[in-house]
Enzyme design. Structure first.
Site, PDB file in Angstrom:
ATOM      1  N   ASP A 121       0.895  -1.361  -0.271  1.00 27.40           N
ATOM      2  CA  ASP A 121       0.101  -0.134   0.252  1.00 27.40           C
ATOM      3  C   ASP A 121       0.813   1.297  -0.191  1.00 27.40           C
ATOM      4  O   ASP A 121       2.143   0.844  -1.262  1.00 27.40           O
ATOM      5  CB  ASP A 121      -1.185  -0.024   1.261  1.00 27.40           C
ATOM      6  N   TRP A 122       0.956   2.210   0.706  1.00 27.29           N
ATOM      7  CA  TRP A 122       1.770   3.238   0.770  1.00 27.29           C
ATOM      8  C   TRP A 122       2.632   3.277   1.049  1.00 27.29           C
ATOM      9  O   TRP A 122       3.765   3.964   0.518  1.00 27.29           O
ATOM     10  CB  TRP A 122       1.102   3.991   1.420  1.00 27.29           C
ATOM     11  N   TRP A 160     -11.806   4.450  -3.154  1.00 28.15           N
ATOM     12  CA  TRP A 160     -11.315   4.551  -1.793  1.00 28.15           C
ATOM     13  C   TRP A 160     -11.283   6.403  -1.850  1.00 28.15           C
ATOM     14  O   TRP A 160     -11.319   6.970  -0.471  1.00 28.15           O
ATOM     15  CB  TRP A 160     -10.211   4.128  -1.714  1.00 28.15           C
ATOM     16  N   ASP A 246      -7.751  -7.832  -4.900  1.00 26.69           N
ATOM     17  CA  ASP A 246      -7.854  -6.656  -4.224  1.00 26.69           C
ATOM     18  C   ASP A 246      -8.322  -6.029  -5.484  1.00 26.69           C
ATOM     19  O   ASP A 246      -7.597  -5.595  -6.571  1.00 26.69           O
ATOM     20  CB  ASP A 246      -6.405  -6.822  -4.758  1.00 26.69           C
ATOM     21  N   HIS A 276      -7.153  -7.319  -0.239  1.00 25.16           N
ATOM     22  CA  HIS A 276      -5.768  -6.055   0.277  1.00 25.16           C
ATOM     23  C   HIS A 276      -4.455  -5.773   0.817  1.00 25.16           C
ATOM     24  O   HIS A 276      -3.120  -5.634   0.740  1.00 25.16           O
ATOM     25  CB  HIS A 276      -6.704  -4.270  -0.020  1.00 25.16           C
TER      26      HIS A 276
END
Length: 295
Positions: A121-122, A160, A246, A276
Site C-alpha cells: 500500500d502506501w 476509495w 484486491d 488488499h
C-alpha cells in the site's frame, strides 16, 4: 521543522491487543515521538516492514514470529499519524516528502545493513523511495499490493479517495474489514481502531489518500517517477507477490508493472484468496514466501 499540534494516543489503548505482545520503541524526531517495533536478535539480518493506509505495525504481527524464528531482526516503524507514533492534528502538515524524511531518520538511527525492505500500500511509495535512496543499506525488496503513482490510478482507488475525502472521521477498523477476505473478530477490528480514538487523531489517515498524485504535475509524481527509474536499474533480489482479490491493485496487472520494471524479477507470486491487506489474510504464507525467495 516546527513542532505541530500533536495528539498522542494513550498507552492503555494498546494493552491486550490480540496477537500483539511486542514492546514499543520510541525515538524523538524534531519533537515528535516516533514508534517502531524492533524484534529478534540485534545481529540478525534486518527486515524492515513498511505499513500502508490506514494500518499500523499491527498489520505485520503474523509475519514477525516466522522472521524472528529464522534469525532475522524485524523492524516495523509507525509513520507520523499512525499506530503509537505521535499524530499531528493538522491535515495540511502531512506530505509524501515528510513521511519519507521522518521514517528515514527513524531508521537512520538503527545503523542497518543488508536490509530486506517489505512494502505494501502506501508502504510502497515510502519504503521503495527509502530503499532506492539508501540502496547501500538494502539487500533485497519484497513488494506486495502497491504501486508508484505518477498520474494514473485505478477506478477502485478513486472510489476509495472519494470515500476518504467525504469521511474525515475515517472508520479505520471498518475499512480494514472491507479490504480483507477474512472475517475479522471484533477484537482485531478494535486493534486497528486502537490508535485513533478521536477525529483529530485521524488527520494523517484521512489525508493519506489525498497525497496520491492523480495527475502528472501533482506533488509527489516527480519523486515517484524517480523511484520508478531507480527500480528499472535495480540489480539486487526482489520478490513481487500480489493477492488475487484486491480491487485497488488488480491481479495480475498491478504486480506485472513491477515484474516488467525490475530486472531481477522473473514472475510475480500469486497469493490466493487474499484481498488488499494480504498480511492480514495470508501473513504466515507471505512470511514463508519472503524467506523462500530472499532468506
Amino acid at each position: 521543522m516546527t513542532t505541530p499540534d500533536v495528539f498522542r494516543t494513550p498507552d492503555e489503548r494498546f494493552e491486550n491487543l490480540p496477537g500483539y505482545d511486542f514492546a514499543p520503541n520510541y525515538v524523538d524526531v524534531d519533537g515528535l515521538r516516533m514508534h517502531y517495533l524492533d524484534e529478534g536478535p540485534r545481529d540478525g539480518k534486518p527486515i524492515v516492514c513498511f505499513h500502508g493506509e490506514p494500518t499500523w505495525a499491527y498489520l505485520y504481527r503474523k509475519m514477525i514470529a516466522p522472521f524472528v524464528d529464522a534469525g532475522h531482526r524485524v523492524i516495523v516503524p509507525d509513520y507520523a499519524g499512525f499506530g503509537r507514533s505521535d499524530k499531528p492534528t493538522d491535515r495540511g502538515w502531512y506530505s509524501y516528502d515528510r513521511h519519507v524524511e521522518l521514517v528515514t531518520r527513524v531508521l537512520g538511527g538503527l545503523e542497518l545493513r543488508d536490509v530486506t525492505a517489505i512494502v505494501q500500500d502506501w508502504g510502497g511509495p515510502i519504503g521503495l523511495r527509502w530503499a532506492t535512496e539508501n540502496a547501500d543499506q538494502v539487500g533485497a525488496l519484497a513488494i506486495f499490493n502497491t504501486g508508484l503513482f505518477t498520474g494514473r490510478v485505478s477506478k477502485g482507488f478513486m472510489a476509495w479517495r472519494a470515500f476518504a475525502e467525504a469521511n474525515p472521521d475515517l472508520p479505520v477498523g471498518f475499512v480494514i474489514q472491507g479490504a480483507t477476505t477474512t472475517e475479522l473478530s471484533p477484537e482485531v477490528v478494535a486493534a486497528y481502531d486502537a490508535p485513533f480514538p478521536t477525529v483529530e487523531s485521524k488527520a494523517g489517515a484521512a489525508q493519506f489518500p489525498l497525497l496520491v498524485p492523480i495527475t502528472e504535475d501533482a506533488a509527489g509524481a516527480t519523486e515517484m517517477q524517480a523511484v520508478t527509474d531507480a527500480l528499472s536499474r535495480w540489480e539486487k533480489p526482489a520478490l513481487v507477490a500480489f493477492s488475487d482479490q484486491d480491487p485497488v491493485f488488480p491481479y495480475p496487472r498491478a504486480g506485472e508493472a513491477f515484474v516488467d520494471l525490475i530486472p531481477t524479477v522473473a514472475e510475480q507470486v500469486r497469493i490466493e484468496g487474499a484481498s488488499h491487506f494480504l498480511q492480514e489474510d495470508r501473513g504466515e504464507q507471505l512470511a514463508a514466501e519472503v524467506l523462500k525467495h530472499l532468506g
